[in-house]
Design an enzyme around this catalytic site. Structure first.
Site, PDB file in Angstrom:
ATOM      1  CB  CYS A   1      57.574  42.992  66.486  1.00  0.00           C
ATOM      2  SG  CYS A   1      58.696  42.637  65.069  1.00  0.00           S
TER       3      CYS A   1
ATOM      4  CD  GLU B   1      54.509  44.862  71.355  1.00  0.00           C
ATOM      5  OE1 GLU B   1      53.906  46.027  71.115  1.00  0.00           O
ATOM      6  OE2 GLU B   1      55.356  44.414  70.414  1.00  0.00           O
TER       7      GLU B   1
ATOM      8  CD  GLU C   1      54.909  43.080  58.982  1.00  0.00           C
ATOM      9  OE1 GLU C   1      54.590  42.331  60.140  1.00  0.00           O
ATOM     10  OE2 GLU C   1      54.952  42.515  57.846  1.00  0.00           O
TER      11      GLU C   1
END
Ligand code: NAP
Length: 474
Positions: free
Chosen positions: A280, A374, A246
């Site tokens: 996330c 990110e 993940e």
């Protein structure tokens, strides 16, 4: 609650070969010193787990998980205090995650009770009219679980509870910055009667402890949540172990022209800034139909400007510090790069140490790092889109693909987004950050592979064994 040494190997709270200091992320005060295992202790943990996996009946596994959930609930006040201190997140974040953890344990208990294989219709093959074929689900053995700093209860629960529900032993390496909640989970499981060698806890640095763990040949399954860079590394060094990864994201949420903004905007604010954007699935890119872009920009800027930030323990705070000054510095660099490429700073932008003021930008120019990388920070950019094609093109324009949100009342448009967005999940009429724990959850592209969610993870942490019974009818 006593954190002890934090190192739990072969059924004992052990002393290690080095010390891991844990700090309060808002005050900077030292709150604990844990023991870091030496390489031999990592190997001993895996060996002990390998000797112990399997053999615990399903009903007992389910009962232990339920009792552990009750123990966590009883110990809630101390766990929440640890959580707030080690993360810098708010008490509301802590409560939400603990409640999710209790649910995850209960759902995994249910999965332990119904875990089963399937009948296989072998009679399609000539000569097998009387054969019986079925599969059994058997534990993989040792599961290595490696977790990030930003969800130290629920992400750890999403790994250790399915691993145990499936009958495995689990070796857990929590994030260096937030290991205390992992101790609370392990203690609850032991208090609930888990045979003590079925769980091993290794606090310490990923590059040494985590790396040795995932390279160990007796580890059969690695379940990892964290950055894409570390996920790639784990995939490269973990040999034939199965992996569930993940990984990172740069999540988009779309506001279509028919979106109900009174409903959507408060949700967008939470999903962009809760946990200081260190989720996330946090909204990093808000793709707004051009017909409502001016209104959304004005209203959102006002909401973000008013967001209470600072001390996570102060009543009403939504945005606390980032996990470290380095993380805040990285976010500041992304912000400067975006502004340098032509984004307009609507509010925020300041940073002191690990604290970044909630920041909103308009415009997400091509080539800016914020458009593709990110941020993992309280930093959100609005981009105006003129058509569905443009929105899809922009949303899909990163290497990531975890989850997307679409606020839209027109079912045809909403479902077209669901079909065309390259993400593991699409949430209609809520944000990219919505994640009920029972659902299958996981990314595509550089956001990883495999799905979490008790029903999926428990099954995935088993192997299928085929049984073919040849018999002749009398
Ligand atoms: P990270 O730096 O990748 O660390 C994650 C875990 O990996 C930590 O326990 C870390 O240990 C360990 N690690 C580091 N190097 C390792 C190595 N060589 N071998 C084995 N393990 C190693 O991530 P983070 O900063 O904690 O978390 C933020 C990232 O997680 C973001 O990218 C975020 O998107 C992602 N995330 C994804 C999801 C999802 O569901 N897809 C959910 C939450 C977070 P140390 O702590 O000791 O470095």
């Amino acid at each position: 609650m006593d954190h002890g040494t934090g190192l739990f190997v072969d059924g004992n709270w052990a002393r290690g070969s080095a010390v891991l200091p844990v700090a309060d992320k808002y005050t900077g005060d030292a709150i604990a010193e844990l023991h870091v295992p030496g390489p031999d202790q990592v190997d001993a943990a895996v060996a002990s787990a390998a000797r112990s996996a399997g053999g615990l009946p399903a009903a007992e596994r389910a009962a232990i998980l339920r009792r552990a959930a009750r123990a966590l609930d009883v110990g809630r006040a101390a766990i929440l205090a640890w959580y707030v201190a080690e993360t810098g997140f708010t008490p509301a974040d802590a409560t939400g995650e603990l409640d999710r953890t209790l649910l995850i344990f209960e759902l995994c208990a249910q999965e332990a009770e119904r875990l089963t294989g399937e009948m296989v219709p072998v009679q399609a093959a000539a000569g097998h009219d009387d054969s019986l074929c079925f599969t059994l689900r058997v534990p993989v053995g040792v599961v290595a679980a490696i977790t990030p700093f930003n969800a130290p209860l629920s992400t750890v629960a999403h790994k250790i509870a399915p691993a145990l529900a499936a009958g495995n032993a689990v070796v857990l390496k929590p994030a260096e910055q937030t290991p205390l909640c992992a101790i609370a989970l392990v203690r609850a499981l032991l208090e609930a009667g888990l045979p003590e060698r079925l769980v091993q806890l290794l606090p310490g640095p990923g590059e040494t402890i985590g790396d040795r763990l995932v390279r160990h040949p007796d580890v059969r399954y690695v379940t990892f949540t964290g950055s894409t860079a570390v996920g790639r590394h784990i995939r490269a060094v973990s040999g034939l172990a199965r992996t569930h990864l993940e990984l990172g994201s740069n999540s988009p949420t779309v506001l279509w022209h028919d979106a109900d903004l009174d409903h959507a905007l408060p949700l967008v604010v939470r999903a962009g800034y809760r946990k200081a954007g260190q989720v996330c699935t946090s909204i990093q890119r808000l793709l707004v139909h051009e017909a409502i872009a001016d209104e959304v920009t004005e209203r959102l800027a006002a909401l973000v400007r008013d967001l209470p930030y600072g001390d996570p323990r102060a009543p009403g705070t939504l945005v606390g510090p980032l996990i470290s000054a380095e993380a805040a510095g990285r976010a500041e660099a992304l912000l400067a790069d975006a502004v340098g490429h032509g984004s307009y700073l609507l509010t925020g932008g300041a940073r002191a140490g690990s604290m970044m003021v909630p920041t909103l930008l308009s415009g997400l120019p091509d080539g800016s790092r914020l458009a593709s990388e990110e941020a993992f920070a309280p930093l959100l950019a609005i981009a105006s889109v003129g058509s569905l094609d443009e929105a899809v093109h922009l949303a899909n324009g990163t290497n990531y693909g975890l989850q997307a949100g679409v606020f839209c009342q027109d079912l045809d448009v909403a479902l077209t987004f669901a079909r065309r967005l390259e993400t593991g999940g699409v949430v209609i009429n809520d944000t990219s950050s919505t994640h009920p724990d029972p659902m299958p959850y996981g990314g595509v592209k550089d956001s990883g592979h495999g799905v979490e969610g008790p029903a999926y993870a428990v099954r995935d942490m088993t192997e299928s064994r085929t049984v073919l019974v040849r018999h002749r009818g009398l």
